[in-house]
Design an enzyme around this catalytic site. Structure first.
Site, PDB file in Angstrom:
ATOM      1  N   ASP A 189       0.844  -1.196   0.000  1.00 23.01           N
ATOM      2  CA  ASP A 189       0.000   0.000   0.000  1.00 23.01           C
ATOM      3  C   ASP A 189       0.881   1.250   0.000  1.00 23.01           C
ATOM      4  O   ASP A 189       2.044   1.197   0.432  1.00 23.01           O
ATOM      5  CB  ASP A 189      -0.875   0.035   1.261  1.00 23.01           C
TER       6      ASP A 189
HETATM    7  N1  URA Z   1      -1.037  -6.011   3.800  1.00 21.77           N
HETATM    8  C1  URA Z   1      -1.558  -4.763   3.847  1.00 21.77           C
HETATM    9  O1  URA Z   1      -2.576  -4.541   4.456  1.00 21.77           O
HETATM   10  N2  URA Z   1      -0.922  -3.782   3.193  1.00 21.77           N
HETATM   11  C2  URA Z   1       0.241  -3.972   2.523  1.00 21.77           C
HETATM   12  O2  URA Z   1       0.790  -3.015   1.975  1.00 21.77           O
HETATM   13  C3  URA Z   1       0.773  -5.264   2.499  1.00 21.77           C
HETATM   14  C4  URA Z   1       0.116  -6.273   3.136  1.00 21.77           C
END
Ligand code: URA
Length: 235
Positions: free
Chosen positions: A104
């Protein structure tokens, strides 16, 4: 056997037209002889190619570890936001680079960037059980029941079932849990904790397979993986 200009351009440093100019200027040699025509065919595994005094050191694919900062998106291009590919320095850039798995925008840490689609598929497929390890700073510490729920396979808010995962509180860090998963569902780690009524405040990926993020890389920096490190990712 492949065209020399295509081979040189595939390594990222020079475009096809730049290669043509280098050939014209007599700056490319093949097995010690100056190349006169850029469409000459050669064998990357056997022939010695020197471009502007530097051995080509041909690599079919490239594998790069990036320490992703916040605010950078895991995409190849975007009109508005900086992408992980924008952080790859010119010396490592080549066509076809993409992040093998997404983090993310507000997640930091280990992103593997490559131009090898088969490799990416192998390490991302849950079938192959390549573990991804995260450090999640939580709103509140885990309970013993949470640990069991992770182990048994959580069900997310929308009913999505997760595979078995491991979780533990890190003894030396306040409210930081280590989570190990072999899948990559959308917002998975955040949604796993949300399904238990908790919240992830900060998230960092620290390991892919058996390879730790090189913490000597500052955020935003990247470097090529060694052959040994590449093996470690796959176990
Ligand atoms: N899980 C998440 O919630 N976000 C990420 O960026 C990676 C794994």
């Amino acid at each position: 056997m492949e065209r020399l200009d295509k081979i040189i351009a595939s390594q990222g440093k020079y475009s096809r037209s730049e290669v043509k100019k280098l050939v014209k200027a007599g700056l490319v040699t093949l097995n010690g002889a100056v190349v006169r025509s850029s469409d000459v065919k050669c064998n990357v595994n056997a022939d010695e190619i020197i471009v502007d005094g530097i051995s080509l050191n041909y690599k079919k694919h490239i594998y790069i570890m990036l320490n992703k900062p916040k605010g950078v998106i895991s995409a190849t291009e975007d009109p508005a936001q900086k992408t992980v590919i924008d952080l790859v320095p010119p010396a490592l850039k080549r066509a076809g680079l993409f992040p093998a798995g997404r983090l993310d925008g507000d997640t930091t840490g280990f992103v593997l960037i490559t131009d090898d689609g088969d490799f990416a598929h192998r390490i991302l497929s849950p079938k192959n059980h390549i573990m991804k390890t995260y450090h999640a700073t939580l709103l509140r510490p885990l309970t013993a029941e949470d640990v069991v729920a992770f182990k048994e396979g959580l069900t997310l808010g929308d009913g999505t079932k997760c595979l078995e995962a491991q979780v533990r509180m890190l003894p030396d860090r306040e409210n930081v849990a280590e989570v190990i998963i072999c899948e990559g569902k959308y917002h998975q780690v955040k949604r796993m904790f949300a399904s238990l009524g908790n919240r992830v405040v900060e998230l960092r990926r620290v390991k892919m397979g058996g390879l730790d993020l090189d913490e000597s890389l500052a955020e935003g920096e990247c470097r090529e993986l060694t052959a040994e490190e590449l093996e470690l990712v796959q176990c």
